[in-house]
Every structure is written in structure tokens, then in C-alpha cells.
Design a protein around this motif. Sequence first.
Motif, PDB file in Angstrom:
ATOM      1  N   HIS A  12      43.954 -21.288 -48.554  1.00 14.94           N
ATOM      2  CA  HIS A  12      42.676 -20.387 -48.609  1.00 14.94           C
ATOM      3  C   HIS A  12      42.247 -20.463 -50.022  1.00 14.94           C
ATOM      4  O   HIS A  12      43.084 -20.623 -50.736  1.00 14.94           O
TER       5      HIS A  12
ATOM      6  N   HIS B 170      39.933 -17.974 -53.162  1.00 13.79           N
ATOM      7  CA  HIS B 170      39.883 -16.560 -53.493  1.00 13.79           C
ATOM      8  C   HIS B 170      38.466 -16.157 -53.968  1.00 13.79           C
ATOM      9  O   HIS B 170      38.091 -15.341 -54.794  1.00 13.79           O
TER      10      HIS B 170
ATOM     11  N   HIS C 216      45.269 -21.878 -52.549  1.00 13.85           N
ATOM     12  CA  HIS C 216      46.776 -22.136 -52.305  1.00 13.85           C
ATOM     13  C   HIS C 216      47.109 -21.613 -50.957  1.00 13.85           C
ATOM     14  O   HIS C 216      46.231 -21.171 -50.164  1.00 13.85           O
TER      15      HIS C 216
ATOM     16  N   ILE D 124      50.604 -19.359 -49.235  1.00 16.69           N
ATOM     17  CA  ILE D 124      51.668 -18.555 -49.397  1.00 16.69           C
ATOM     18  C   ILE D 124      52.783 -18.535 -48.307  1.00 16.69           C
ATOM     19  O   ILE D 124      52.277 -18.419 -47.004  1.00 16.69           O
TER      20      ILE D 124
ATOM     21  N   TYR E  76      43.042  -7.733 -56.974  1.00 20.80           N
ATOM     22  CA  TYR E  76      41.761  -8.685 -57.081  1.00 20.80           C
ATOM     23  C   TYR E  76      40.787  -7.988 -57.503  1.00 20.80           C
ATOM     24  O   TYR E  76      40.342  -6.908 -57.379  1.00 20.80           O
TER      25      TYR E  76
END
Length: 208
Positions: free
Chosen positions: A85, A87, A157, A159, A175
Motif C-alpha cells: 500500500h 501513504h 510498503h 508490513i 501520520y
Amino acid sequence: METAVYSPTPVPVEQFIDGIRELAQGLITKQKIYEYLCAYEIRDEDLAHYQQWLPDRHTRNKIFRNELIEVMLICWPVGAVTPLHTHNGQLGWMTMIEGRLMVENYRKIECNRPENQQVVGMDCLAGATRIEMKHLDTELCVPGGPLNTVDKTQTIHRIKNLPEWNERAMSVHVYSRPIDSCVVFDLEAQRCFRRDLKYDNEVLSPEC
Ligand SMILES: [Fe+2]
């Protein structure tokens, strides 16, 4: 390879948030928030209030949010994996509380809808059906280790809390600005789409 080790001072959640809120009144830089998160962390007894565990996926639990910045606790059960995904072109900082996480960083080489990036207020409309992505590197994130970050140059990235570790993990994420949706990539199916992001500790998203 970064090897910095830090030991943030545990503080009450109110104090932690006051500090973040104050920083966010000035120019928000990657370095400024990074240093704050190396210096302070929310004490365990306050974090406990935000913990939520589901067996099959991670939970996103809001601690604080205003127009400029959001803070959440993410609880990762054994084996939890995010999709690949973005950001939304914003800055993000992740600090580990317990357990460990693997972060795989990617860079988009090319897609067949580059014009969809030309939109105000978000990074991309998504909708490509041919995507070429490069795996850049993999970071292991542990408490006290270097913070993991996303920024304008490294925004894609995935996770993972690896099943073989057999250990749950918790991380605090900051964020700026807050991110309400992101682009998710399905490389096998060769498509990408925008996905809304929600908190697991509230039904609605009231201003606060
Ligand atoms: Fe992420």
C-alpha cells in the motif's frame, strides 16, 4: 544500515499528545517527529486502554487526531500481513512497542494509468491494470531500534508479523497529515485501487 538504539521515556498519554500537538503547530518535518518519538513513548498502562486484538488481522486504534496529525496504536496478531500500500504522499513514523515487524519497501517503476496521479488532495486515483513494482529492501523493526518511516520518496510498503516468530506485536504510528484512504496494490491480479482506512476503536470518525 542504521543501527541507532533509543530508549524513549514513558509518559502519560495526555503528555505525549500535548507534545505532539505542540510540534504540529509549527512546521512538521520528518526529523522533528522522529526525534520526539525517540525521546518519548506512551506509558504501558495508558496504551493498554487502546489495545484490541483480532485473530486474523491487525487493528488500528485511534489515540489522537486533529487536522494535521494522527496517532494510533496498531495491534498485530501472529501472521498479520498488510497488502502492499501507499501513504497518500504523507509522512509517517512507526515505533515498536512489543514484538517485531518486517517492512518490505517497494518503488513503483511504471503503471498504465500515470495520469491518475494528477489529482488534488491525494496521491493517485488508482485504477491501473498493469503495474511494475520493484522490491527495494526489507527492514526489521524492533523496540528500541531505528524507527520505520514513510515519506514523499518512500511511500509504498508492506508490513508483516511473520508466523514463525509466533509473537504478537504492537506499534505506535504517527501520520501527518492524517490518512483516510490509501492505494492498495494487487500485483498478482495486476490492479490497484483506493481503500478507505478506518479505526477499529470507533464506529464513526468524530472531530476531536
Ligand atoms: Fe503502511
